[in-house]
Design an enzyme around this catalytic site. Structure first.
Site, PDB file in Angstrom:
ATOM      1  N   LYS A  57       0.841  -1.200   0.000  1.00 28.21           N
ATOM      2  CA  LYS A  57       0.000   0.000   0.000  1.00 28.21           C
ATOM      3  C   LYS A  57       0.875   1.250   0.000  1.00 28.21           C
ATOM      4  O   LYS A  57       0.716   2.128   0.861  1.00 28.21           O
ATOM      5  CB  LYS A  57      -0.932   0.023   1.215  1.00 28.21           C
ATOM      6  CG  LYS A  57      -1.977  -1.065   1.212  1.00 28.21           C
ATOM      7  CD  LYS A  57      -2.947  -0.775   2.335  1.00 28.21           C
ATOM      8  CE  LYS A  57      -4.011  -1.799   2.483  1.00 28.21           C
ATOM      9  NZ  LYS A  57      -4.819  -1.622   3.659  1.00 28.21           N
ATOM     10  N   HIS A  58       1.825   1.279  -0.903  1.00 26.83           N
ATOM     11  CA  HIS A  58       2.675   2.456  -1.046  1.00 26.83           C
ATOM     12  C   HIS A  58       3.306   2.437  -2.435  1.00 26.83           C
ATOM     13  O   HIS A  58       3.211   1.449  -3.162  1.00 26.83           O
ATOM     14  CB  HIS A  58       3.762   2.481   0.045  1.00 26.83           C
ATOM     15  CG  HIS A  58       4.728   1.344  -0.006  1.00 26.83           C
ATOM     16  ND1 HIS A  58       4.715   0.299   0.887  1.00 26.83           N
ATOM     17  CD2 HIS A  58       5.733   1.071  -0.873  1.00 26.83           C
ATOM     18  CE1 HIS A  58       5.675  -0.557   0.585  1.00 26.83           C
ATOM     19  NE2 HIS A  58       6.311  -0.118  -0.475  1.00 26.83           N
ATOM     20  N   ALA A  59       3.958   3.550  -2.749  1.00 26.87           N
ATOM     21  CA  ALA A  59       4.793   3.626  -3.956  1.00 26.87           C
ATOM     22  C   ALA A  59       6.146   4.159  -3.507  1.00 26.87           C
ATOM     23  O   ALA A  59       6.283   4.645  -2.367  1.00 26.87           O
ATOM     24  CB  ALA A  59       4.161   4.555  -4.982  1.00 26.87           C
ATOM     25  N   ARG A 104       1.743  -0.346  -5.128  1.00 27.43           N
ATOM     26  CA  ARG A 104       1.668  -1.803  -5.044  1.00 27.43           C
ATOM     27  C   ARG A 104       1.032  -2.259  -3.743  1.00 27.43           C
ATOM     28  O   ARG A 104       1.216  -1.659  -2.688  1.00 27.43           O
ATOM     29  CB  ARG A 104       3.035  -2.450  -5.243  1.00 27.43           C
ATOM     30  CG  ARG A 104       3.948  -2.638  -4.039  1.00 27.43           C
ATOM     31  CD  ARG A 104       4.537  -1.373  -3.538  1.00 27.43           C
ATOM     32  NE  ARG A 104       5.162  -0.557  -4.560  1.00 27.43           N
ATOM     33  CZ  ARG A 104       6.430  -0.655  -4.912  1.00 27.43           C
ATOM     34  NH1 ARG A 104       7.193  -1.518  -4.327  1.00 27.43           N
ATOM     35  NH2 ARG A 104       6.929   0.175  -5.788  1.00 27.43           N
TER      36      ARG A 104
END
Ligand code: TYD
Length: 147
Positions: A57-59, A104
């Site tokens: 839950k980040h980029a 992602r």
């Protein structure tokens, strides 16, 4: 089989590594700048994941990464701000190479899943984007910069 790369959504590719197998079993070797397109600075792995957990839950602002399941399976949601794709990782010689900003999420981990990640940089919390709208703004800015 030679190692190789196959295009997925823009910013992410599927990568393959050769399996060296004989009557004793199988072995996969991954060498920086040969099987991977970058120097490996860091390796980490995720395992013993609780059921129904969604990780990631980040980029990243600037990071090259290859992830694969050395054991078990999981799904990876890839989102480049324009397209989305869900990939199942279930082979120790097939992974996902993320080379530009991609949001992602990793989910549906099997009980025995060991998700291995190789990256070109040391861990840096400042390289993370945890807010999806901020991620979309970054993607937009980069598209505008490229003209
Ligand atoms: P986290 O970023 O939440 O993992 P994910 O996004 O893959 O679900 O990381 C969990 C913890 O591990 C957090 O305290 C930071 C630490 N960590 C490191 O120390 N080094 C690393 O390379 C990574 C990826 C995480």
């Amino acid at each position: 089989m030679e190692s190789g790369v196959q295009k997925m959504i823009c910013g992410a590719s599927e990568v393959f590594f050769p399996i060296h197998g004989d009557e004793r079993g199988k072995l996969v070797a991954i060498e920086e700048n040969r099987d991977l397109e970058f120097d490996i600075k860091r390796i980490y792995y995720i395992y013993d994941t609780c059921p129904d957990v969604v990780r990631g839950k980040h980029a990243h602002i600037d990071l090259h990464q290859v992830m694969l399941c050395v054991c078990g399976s999981c799904e990876v949601l890839l989102d480049n701000g324009q397209e989305r794709e869900v990939v199942t990782l279930s082979a120790p010689n097939r992974g996902v190479y993320i080379h530009s900003p991609i949001w992602r999420e990793m989910l549906h981990f099997s009980k025995d899943c060991v998700l291995l990640v190789m990256t070109n940089k040391f861990y840096d919390r400042l390289d993370y984007i945890f807010d999806y709208d901020e991620f979309l703004r970054m993607v937009k800015e980069r598209v505008e910069e490229k003209g």
